[in-house]
Design an enzyme around this catalytic site. Structure first.
Site, PDB file in Angstrom:
ATOM      1  N   CYS A 168       0.798  -1.221   0.000  1.00 57.32           N
ATOM      2  CA  CYS A 168       0.000   0.000   0.000  1.00 57.32           C
ATOM      3  C   CYS A 168       0.834   1.276   0.000  1.00 57.32           C
ATOM      4  CB  CYS A 168      -0.946  -0.004   1.199  1.00 57.32           C
ATOM      5  SG  CYS A 168      -1.950  -1.499   1.280  1.00 57.32           S
ATOM      6  N   HIS A 300      -3.152   8.002   6.000  1.00 61.35           N
ATOM      7  CA  HIS A 300      -3.316   6.658   5.447  1.00 61.35           C
ATOM      8  C   HIS A 300      -4.715   6.157   5.781  1.00 61.35           C
ATOM      9  CE1 HIS A 300      -2.076   2.962   3.659  1.00 61.35           C
ATOM     10  NE2 HIS A 300      -2.214   2.259   4.765  1.00 61.35           N
TER      11      HIS A 300
END
Length: 408
Positions: A168, A300
């Site tokens: 990610c 995030h």
């Protein structure tokens, strides 16, 4: 940062997202607080527990966007990246019409899974249908460097070109590597970003087994958060040395002033505040920014119990008392978690916020979590002057990549 190094600016951006094609389309929907999360569209969705997703709209038809001679070589992951690159290049107004420009332009594209759709299609032929021969273009469709290579070929770019795979954090790592190439004098221009397209049954089952998927929606930083919601898409940017952009007479969207990268060197899936804090602090130092200079953080913010708490603690650790004066939001609450493409989609949001002075919200923040105690801009966008901002990406494997941007 080396004082003699080239400053790096962003001159173009493009996106394919669950809201449709175009960076402007993505930004407008985020600014309005709209969600692209809905029922999962998949032939085997009924066999899954988590049946929500943020997918590129159903009408996406690659046959209308690519030459019929090229299309057989393109997995969905490359299609998204190439369309986003086209848009970014057009916005930047850059023409790759000289040997020097083509030789001095890099391509760096991140992806967590690569051509997962092609991988599953051919695995099904091999194992379920007992095929003895697979499609001859299988490897060129599924390899992780395919998006970078296809962009390089499409535009005749002969500078450094490669893929980055760090789960990610892939987009932010790719953008950081591209900026470092420009700073080092190895390129004047870079096409950089991330792409992901892995709504396959095997991938969905694998994520389901980890028990980190929400079954309703994504609620970052909310006490009732239940996990992440998968997304897909691509974001691609044109980076240039400030000198190169100035020579072209182009007004940059922002300066990519600093990058920070670190590894937790701990648990493969459980994040640590210390690892994230190290990357945040490095990005600030690299950009020569003080904590008080930062107005906005695109977090995030996955909506998992572990990430949201760890990220909140990392922000407190680095920013101290200034942490409570920051606007912090997670746009994953609207566009989902596009894995290796997430950082790129989120950079579109950061650039939009800086350009318009509007911070996108964190949607679905229904119940404030006392342990997540920052200003997460719940529900509604906010007018907010953004002079400098950070974009966070923290990945499985304990990999952290943070970008620092300044308004010009």
């Amino acid at each position: 940062m080396n004082p003699a190094a080239q400053r790096v600016v962003v001159t173009g951006m493009g996106a394919v997202s669950p809201f449709g094609e175009g960076a402007g389309t993505l930004w407008r929907n985020l600014r309005e607080g709209r969600s692209a999360i809905g029922p999962l569209r998949h032939a085997q969705a009924s066999l899954l527990r988590a049946r929500v997703a943020a997918q590129v709209p159903e009408g996406f038809d690659p046959s209308t966007r690519f030459d019929e001679r090229v299309l057989p070589m393109l997995d969905r992951v490359s299609q998204f990246a190439m369309l986003a690159a086209r848009e970014a290049i057009a916005q930047a107004g850059i023409a790759f019409d000289t040997d020097r420009t083509r030789a001095r332009t890099a391509v760096v594209i991140g992806t967590g899974a690569g051509g997962e759709t092609s991988h599953e299609e051919q695995a099904k032929r091999l194992y379920a249908e007992n095929a003895t021969r697979l499609h001859p273009l299988t490897i060129v469709r599924l390899m992780a460097n395919a998006p970078a290579s296809q962009i390089s070929i499409a535009h005749g770019l002969r500078g450094p070109a490669f893929g980055v795979a760090s789960a990610c954090a892939s987009s932010n790592h790719a953008i950081a590597q591209a900026a470092l190439l420009i700073r080092a004098g190895l390129a004047d221009v870079a096409i950089a970003g991330g792409t992901e397209a892995c709504f396959t049954y095997a991938a969905l089952r694998a994520w389901e087994a980890m028990r980190v998927l929400a079954d309703d929606t994504c609620r970052p930083f909310s006490a009732n958060r239940r996990g992440l919601v998968h997304g897909e898409g691509a974001g691609v940017f044109v980076l240039e040395s400030a000198e190169h952009a100035q020579a072209r007479g182009v007004a940059p969207l922002a300066e990519l002033a600093g990058v920070g990268m670190s590894a937790d060197a701990g648990d493969i899936v459980a994040p640590t505040p210390a690892g994230a804090a190290a990357a945040i602090a490095q990005a600030l130092a690299d950009a020569r920014l003080n904590v008080e200079d930062i107005d906005y953080i695109n977090a995030h913010g996955t909506g998992t119990q572990a990430n949201d708490l760890s990220e909140t603690r990392a922000i407190h650790q680095v920013f101290g008392s200034h942490a409570r004066r920051l606007a912090v939001s997670s746009t994953k609450s609207m566009h989902g978690h596009a894995l290796g493409a997430s950082g790129a989609l989120e950079l579109v949001a950061v650039l939009g916020a800086m350009g318009e002075g509007v911070v996108p919200p964190t949607a679905n923040l229904d119940q404030p979590d006392p342990a997540c105690d920052l200003d997460y801009v719940p529900h509604t966008a906010r007018d907010w002057r953004v002079r400098a901002a950070l974009s966070h990406s923290f990945a499985f494997g304990g990999l952290n990549a943070v970008l620092a941007l300044k308004r010009i």
